[in-house]
Design a protein around this motif. Structure first.
Motif, PDB file in Angstrom:
ATOM      1  N   SER A  85       0.829  -1.210   0.000  1.00 44.73           N
ATOM      2  CA  SER A  85       0.000   0.000   0.000  1.00 44.73           C
ATOM      3  C   SER A  85       0.863   1.260   0.000  1.00 44.73           C
ATOM      4  CB  SER A  85      -0.929  -0.004   1.226  1.00 44.73           C
ATOM      5  OG  SER A  85      -1.744  -1.148   1.216  1.00 44.73           O
ATOM      6  N   LEU A  86       1.818   1.278  -0.874  1.00 45.44           N
ATOM      7  CA  LEU A  86       2.770   2.393  -0.900  1.00 45.44           C
ATOM      8  C   LEU A  86       2.089   3.704  -1.271  1.00 45.44           C
ATOM      9  CD1 LEU A  86       5.770   0.507  -2.430  1.00 45.44           C
ATOM     10  CD2 LEU A  86       5.859   1.840  -0.330  1.00 45.44           C
ATOM     11  N   LYS A  87       2.600   4.772  -0.680  1.00 48.27           N
ATOM     12  CA  LYS A  87       2.075   6.117  -0.899  1.00 48.27           C
ATOM     13  C   LYS A  87       3.186   7.013  -1.447  1.00 48.27           C
ATOM     14  CE  LYS A  87      -0.807   5.601   3.230  1.00 48.27           C
ATOM     15  NZ  LYS A  87      -1.147   6.187   4.562  1.00 48.27           N
ATOM     16  N   PRO A  88       2.830   8.071  -2.139  1.00 47.66           N
ATOM     17  CA  PRO A  88       3.872   8.980  -2.647  1.00 47.66           C
ATOM     18  C   PRO A  88       4.793   9.498  -1.546  1.00 47.66           C
ATOM     19  CG  PRO A  88       1.790   9.443  -3.731  1.00 47.66           C
ATOM     20  CD  PRO A  88       1.491   8.421  -2.665  1.00 47.66           C
ATOM     21  N   GLU A  89       4.270   9.663  -0.354  1.00 56.85           N
ATOM     22  CA  GLU A  89       5.106  10.160   0.738  1.00 56.85           C
ATOM     23  C   GLU A  89       6.111   9.124   1.238  1.00 56.85           C
ATOM     24  OE1 GLU A  89       1.764  10.264   0.539  1.00 56.85           O
ATOM     25  OE2 GLU A  89       0.830   9.927   2.520  1.00 56.85           O
ATOM     26  N   ASP A  90       6.033   7.904   0.753  1.00 59.16           N
ATOM     27  CA  ASP A  90       7.054   6.898   1.074  1.00 59.16           C
ATOM     28  C   ASP A  90       8.287   7.038   0.191  1.00 59.16           C
ATOM     29  OD1 ASP A  90       4.378   4.571   1.485  1.00 59.16           O
ATOM     30  OD2 ASP A  90       5.534   5.532   3.090  1.00 59.16           O
ATOM     31  N   THR A  91       8.208   7.898  -0.802  1.00 57.61           N
ATOM     32  CA  THR A  91       9.346   8.118  -1.694  1.00 57.61           C
ATOM     33  C   THR A  91      10.545   8.622  -0.916  1.00 57.61           C
ATOM     34  OG1 THR A  91       7.942   8.586  -3.611  1.00 57.61           O
ATOM     35  CG2 THR A  91      10.183   9.463  -3.656  1.00 57.61           C
ATOM     36  N   ALA A  92      11.670   7.922  -1.059  1.00 56.79           N
ATOM     37  CA  ALA A  92      12.884   8.260  -0.320  1.00 56.79           C
ATOM     38  C   ALA A  92      13.997   7.308  -0.737  1.00 56.79           C
ATOM     39  CB  ALA A  92      12.654   8.141   1.184  1.00 56.79           C
ATOM     40  N   VAL A  93      15.187   7.616  -0.284  1.00 59.86           N
ATOM     41  CA  VAL A  93      16.274   6.643  -0.330  1.00 59.86           C
ATOM     42  C   VAL A  93      16.191   5.831   0.964  1.00 59.86           C
ATOM     43  CG1 VAL A  93      18.761   6.266  -0.410  1.00 59.86           C
ATOM     44  CG2 VAL A  93      17.726   8.129  -1.743  1.00 59.86           C
ATOM     45  N   TYR A  94      16.157   4.532   0.832  1.00 56.03           N
ATOM     46  CA  TYR A  94      16.030   3.636   1.984  1.00 56.03           C
ATOM     47  C   TYR A  94      17.387   3.020   2.294  1.00 56.03           C
ATOM     48  CZ  TYR A  94      10.974   4.001   2.075  1.00 56.03           C
ATOM     49  OH  TYR A  94       9.687   4.482   2.189  1.00 56.03           O
ATOM     50  N   TYR A  95      17.751   3.070   3.574  1.00 54.94           N
ATOM     51  CA  TYR A  95      19.029   2.553   4.037  1.00 54.94           C
ATOM     52  C   TYR A  95      18.809   1.435   5.051  1.00 54.94           C
ATOM     53  CZ  TYR A  95      20.925   6.971   2.255  1.00 54.94           C
ATOM     54  OH  TYR A  95      21.291   8.039   1.458  1.00 54.94           O
ATOM     55  N   CYS A  96      19.605   0.402   4.958  1.00 56.50           N
ATOM     56  CA  CYS A  96      19.628  -0.569   6.038  1.00 56.50           C
ATOM     57  C   CYS A  96      20.824  -0.282   6.939  1.00 56.50           C
ATOM     58  CB  CYS A  96      19.663  -2.000   5.527  1.00 56.50           C
ATOM     59  SG  CYS A  96      21.198  -2.536   4.763  1.00 56.50           S
ATOM     60  N   ALA A  97      20.688  -0.669   8.196  1.00 57.68           N
ATOM     61  CA  ALA A  97      21.711  -0.366   9.180  1.00 57.68           C
ATOM     62  C   ALA A  97      21.813  -1.503  10.186  1.00 57.68           C
ATOM     63  CB  ALA A  97      21.385   0.941   9.890  1.00 57.68           C
ATOM     64  N   ALA A  98      23.014  -1.657  10.749  1.00 57.41           N
ATOM     65  CA  ALA A  98      23.284  -2.724  11.717  1.00 57.41           C
ATOM     66  C   ALA A  98      23.769  -2.122  13.035  1.00 57.41           C
ATOM     67  CB  ALA A  98      24.336  -3.679  11.160  1.00 57.41           C
ATOM     68  N   ASP A  99      23.260  -2.690  14.118  1.00 61.98           N
ATOM     69  CA  ASP A  99      23.541  -2.190  15.468  1.00 61.98           C
ATOM     70  C   ASP A  99      24.152  -3.306  16.297  1.00 61.98           C
ATOM     71  OD1 ASP A  99      21.299  -1.165  18.202  1.00 61.98           O
ATOM     72  OD2 ASP A  99      23.490  -1.212  18.064  1.00 61.98           O
ATOM     73  N   SER A 100      25.370  -3.089  16.792  1.00 64.31           N
ATOM     74  CA  SER A 100      26.065  -4.114  17.576  1.00 64.31           C
ATOM     75  C   SER A 100      25.922  -3.918  19.078  1.00 64.31           C
ATOM     76  CB  SER A 100      27.553  -4.135  17.209  1.00 64.31           C
ATOM     77  OG  SER A 100      28.154  -2.904  17.591  1.00 64.31           O
ATOM     78  N   HIS A 101      25.191  -2.897  19.513  1.00 68.12           N
ATOM     79  CA  HIS A 101      25.065  -2.628  20.939  1.00 68.12           C
ATOM     80  C   HIS A 101      24.216  -3.674  21.648  1.00 68.12           C
ATOM     81  CE1 HIS A 101      26.199   1.290  19.243  1.00 68.12           C
ATOM     82  NE2 HIS A 101      26.776   1.495  20.411  1.00 68.12           N
ATOM     83  N   ALA A 102      24.465  -3.821  22.949  1.00 68.86           N
ATOM     84  CA  ALA A 102      23.763  -4.848  23.717  1.00 68.86           C
ATOM     85  C   ALA A 102      22.304  -4.478  23.950  1.00 68.86           C
ATOM     86  CB  ALA A 102      24.475  -5.068  25.044  1.00 68.86           C
ATOM     87  N   VAL A 103      22.021  -3.187  24.115  1.00 66.93           N
ATOM     88  CA  VAL A 103      20.663  -2.741  24.405  1.00 66.93           C
ATOM     89  C   VAL A 103      20.004  -2.285  23.107  1.00 66.93           C
ATOM     90  CG1 VAL A 103      19.262  -1.075  25.671  1.00 66.93           C
ATOM     91  CG2 VAL A 103      21.311  -2.058  26.733  1.00 66.93           C
ATOM     92  N   TRP A 104      18.807  -2.770  22.872  1.00 68.02           N
ATOM     93  CA  TRP A 104      18.110  -2.460  21.626  1.00 68.02           C
ATOM     94  C   TRP A 104      17.412  -1.116  21.734  1.00 68.02           C
ATOM     95  CZ3 TRP A 104      12.668  -3.928  19.838  1.00 68.02           C
ATOM     96  CH2 TRP A 104      12.559  -3.806  18.443  1.00 68.02           C
ATOM     97  N   ASN A 105      17.741  -0.242  20.813  1.00 67.49           N
ATOM     98  CA  ASN A 105      17.125   1.080  20.752  1.00 67.49           C
ATOM     99  C   ASN A 105      16.955   1.424  19.283  1.00 67.49           C
ATOM    100  OD1 ASN A 105      16.209   3.662  21.134  1.00 67.49           O
ATOM    101  ND2 ASN A 105      18.068   4.437  22.107  1.00 67.49           N
ATOM    102  N   PRO A 106      15.980   0.823  18.628  1.00 66.27           N
ATOM    103  CA  PRO A 106      15.947   0.837  17.170  1.00 66.27           C
ATOM    104  C   PRO A 106      15.749   2.197  16.514  1.00 66.27           C
ATOM    105  CG  PRO A 106      13.905  -0.043  18.045  1.00 66.27           C
ATOM    106  CD  PRO A 106      14.847   0.086  19.195  1.00 66.27           C
ATOM    107  N   LYS A 107      15.102   3.136  17.209  1.00 70.02           N
ATOM    108  CA  LYS A 107      14.757   4.404  16.570  1.00 70.02           C
ATOM    109  C   LYS A 107      15.924   5.385  16.460  1.00 70.02           C
ATOM    110  CE  LYS A 107       9.785   4.618  17.629  1.00 70.02           C
ATOM    111  NZ  LYS A 107       9.572   3.244  18.092  1.00 70.02           N
ATOM    112  N   SER A 108      16.991   5.117  17.185  1.00 67.90           N
ATOM    113  CA  SER A 108      18.092   6.081  17.258  1.00 67.90           C
ATOM    114  C   SER A 108      19.139   5.800  16.195  1.00 67.90           C
ATOM    115  CB  SER A 108      18.733   6.020  18.644  1.00 67.90           C
ATOM    116  OG  SER A 108      19.872   6.868  18.705  1.00 67.90           O
ATOM    117  N   ALA A 109      19.233   6.654  15.184  1.00 64.44           N
ATOM    118  CA  ALA A 109      20.199   6.444  14.109  1.00 64.44           C
ATOM    119  C   ALA A 109      21.651   6.397  14.601  1.00 64.44           C
ATOM    120  CB  ALA A 109      20.031   7.524  13.045  1.00 64.44           C
ATOM    121  N   PRO A 110      22.062   7.240  15.544  1.00 64.88           N
ATOM    122  CA  PRO A 110      23.455   7.170  16.013  1.00 64.88           C
ATOM    123  C   PRO A 110      23.828   5.838  16.661  1.00 64.88           C
ATOM    124  CG  PRO A 110      22.484   9.260  16.625  1.00 64.88           C
ATOM    125  CD  PRO A 110      21.369   8.394  16.113  1.00 64.88           C
ATOM    126  N   ARG A 111      22.838   5.039  17.056  1.00 67.40           N
ATOM    127  CA  ARG A 111      23.125   3.740  17.658  1.00 67.40           C
ATOM    128  C   ARG A 111      23.687   2.745  16.650  1.00 67.40           C
ATOM    129  NH1 ARG A 111      22.914   2.493  23.002  1.00 67.40           N
ATOM    130  NH2 ARG A 111      22.042   0.455  22.460  1.00 67.40           N
TER     131      ARG A 111
END
Length: 125
Positions: A85-111
């Motif tokens: 159900s994609l919308k025009p506002e979903d248009t973007a460059v999408y990046y995947c990222a990996a987090d090696s920290h012990a505590v999960w904090n998914p929303k924080s990009a610097p993590r």
């Protein structure tokens, strides 16, 4: 070091679907929490979805809940983002990222320690 490569982006009409993939190498994939972010010109990178090491827990930004699904296959060292159900506002460059920290904090990009090069998703109206 971890290398991440996204694929699956493209041009789709509003209401359509795409599945993004993120392939990882260089470190045991199952030791990494993973996430998807997106970015449009002039804006900060935005959290889209995150998943724990085992895949048991997931988190989404409100605007994609019910439409996007994040998943992973640790045997294949790959993470996915099913986008429906994609919308025009979903248009973007999408990046995947990996987090090696012990505590999960998914929303924080610097993590996140490692990032892919990004894949363009364009949704036409």
């Amino acid at each position: 070091q971890v290398q991440l490569v996204e694929s699956g982006g493209g041009l789709v009409q509003a209401g359509g679907s795409l599945r993004l993939s993120c392939s990882a190498s260089g470190r045991t994939f199952g030791s990494l929490a993973m996430g998807w972010f997106r970015q449009t010109p002039g804006k900060d990178r935005e959290f889209v979805a995150g998943i724990t090491r085992s895949g048991r827990y997931t988190d989404y930004t409100d605007s994609v809940k019910g439409r996007f699904t994040i998943s992973r296959d640790n045997a294949k060292n790959t993470m996915y983002l099913q986008m429906n159900s994609l919308k025009p506002e979903d248009t973007a460059v999408y990046y995947c990222a990996a987090d090696s920290h012990a505590v999960w904090n998914p929303k924080s990009a610097p993590r996140y320690d490692y990032w892919g090069q990004g894949t363009q998703v364009t949704v036409s109206s």
